[in-house]
Design an enzyme around this catalytic site. Structure first.
Site, PDB file in Angstrom:
ATOM      1  N   GLY A 157      10.989  -9.094  -7.740  1.00  0.00           N
ATOM      2  CA  GLY A 157       9.562  -9.139  -7.429  1.00  0.00           C
ATOM      3  C   GLY A 157       8.894  -7.782  -7.470  1.00  0.00           C
ATOM      4  N   SER A 158       7.726  -7.672  -8.096  1.00  0.00           N
ATOM      5  CA  SER A 158       7.112  -6.376  -8.270  1.00  0.00           C
ATOM      6  C   SER A 158       5.779  -6.505  -8.995  1.00  0.00           C
ATOM      7  CB  SER A 158       8.053  -5.462  -9.062  1.00  0.00           C
ATOM      8  OG  SER A 158       8.573  -6.175 -10.163  1.00  0.00           O
ATOM      9  N   ARG A 159       5.364  -5.418  -9.656  1.00  0.00           N
ATOM     10  CA  ARG A 159       4.054  -5.396 -10.303  1.00  0.00           C
ATOM     11  C   ARG A 159       4.087  -4.399 -11.446  1.00  0.00           C
ATOM     12  NH1 ARG A 159      -1.363  -3.704  -6.897  1.00  0.00           N
ATOM     13  NH2 ARG A 159      -2.380  -2.490  -8.532  1.00  0.00           N
TER      14      ARG A 159
END
Length: 221
Positions: free
Chosen positions: A188-190
């Site tokens: 999970g991240s951006r």
């Protein structure tokens, strides 16, 4: 579909731990409770399946076009705005941000073909990925690729509250191809992309992207 090499150690370790736990339960902990054994086995399979799917790399027909900026990651568009990019360009740019949930494919790809003109890694905090300060305070990388027409595109891998390990496979001066794997972010991240103000944006807030496939924008000549 294949499994990404970044997951080999995690998948092997998780598989061995779950196998040992189930054997321990079968022979010692719940030897007289068949329901508990079955429930533990099912839970173990679900957990292992979730971890395996996280490291999947699906086969895709990549979008390749010199005038187009292709999504570097799977996820959801959460930001489209004009903002000040203060690290490299030091001027206003159009920012597109893609939030990657734990259920997304987490391979990162080059949004354009060209040459890596700038690369820097920053250790940092682990704010939630959608926090406004995550792009400047979290663990992150900044990569600038100069496209074949001379336009420079900046993008950042940003760690989140859960994602605490960023991998990258590029360096300054390296020629890269659009859609080629450039890195991986675990759990999970951006990813932020910074484009010229006159870029023709092709996506909308809330739209889902496929890394290497979805067209984020088109560059002006």
């Amino acid at each position: 579909m294949r499994l990404h090499r970044e997951g080999y150690t995690i998948m092997l370790t998780t598989g061995l731990v779950l196998l040992a736990l189930n054997l321990l339960a079968y022979f010692y902990l719940f030897s007289d409770n068949s329901l508990a054994i079955v429930l533990l086995a099912v839970a173990s399979l679900i957990l292992f399946g979730l971890i395996v799917q996280f490291f999947r790399v699906p086969n895709r027909a990549l979008t390749l076009h010199d005038a187009q900026i292709i999504a570097p990651a799977d996820g959801t568009i959460v930001v489209i705005e004009e903002t000040e990019e203060s690290e490299y360009f030091k001027e206003r740019r159009r920012q597109i941000s893609i939030f990657m949930s734990p259920l997304n494919v987490h391979v990162n790809r080059n949004p354009v073909s060209g040459v890596v003109r700038y690369f820097k890694y920053y250790p940092g905090k682990y704010l939630v990925a959608w926090h406004p300060k995550s792009s400047t305070e979290n663990e992150r990388t900044t990569i600038v690729i100069q496209a074949k027409n001379g336009v420079e595109v900046l993008f950042r891998q940003i760690a989140g509250a859960v994602a605490r390990r960023i991998r990258w496979y590029v360096k300054e001066g390296q020629p890269v191809e659009q859609g080629q794997e450039m890195g991986f972010i675990k759990f999970g991240s951006r990813v932020d992309v910074f484009l010229p103000l006159d870029a023709d944006i092709k996506v909308n807030i809330g739209e889902r992207t496929k890394g290497g496939v979805t067209v984020l924008a088109e560059l002006k000549d």
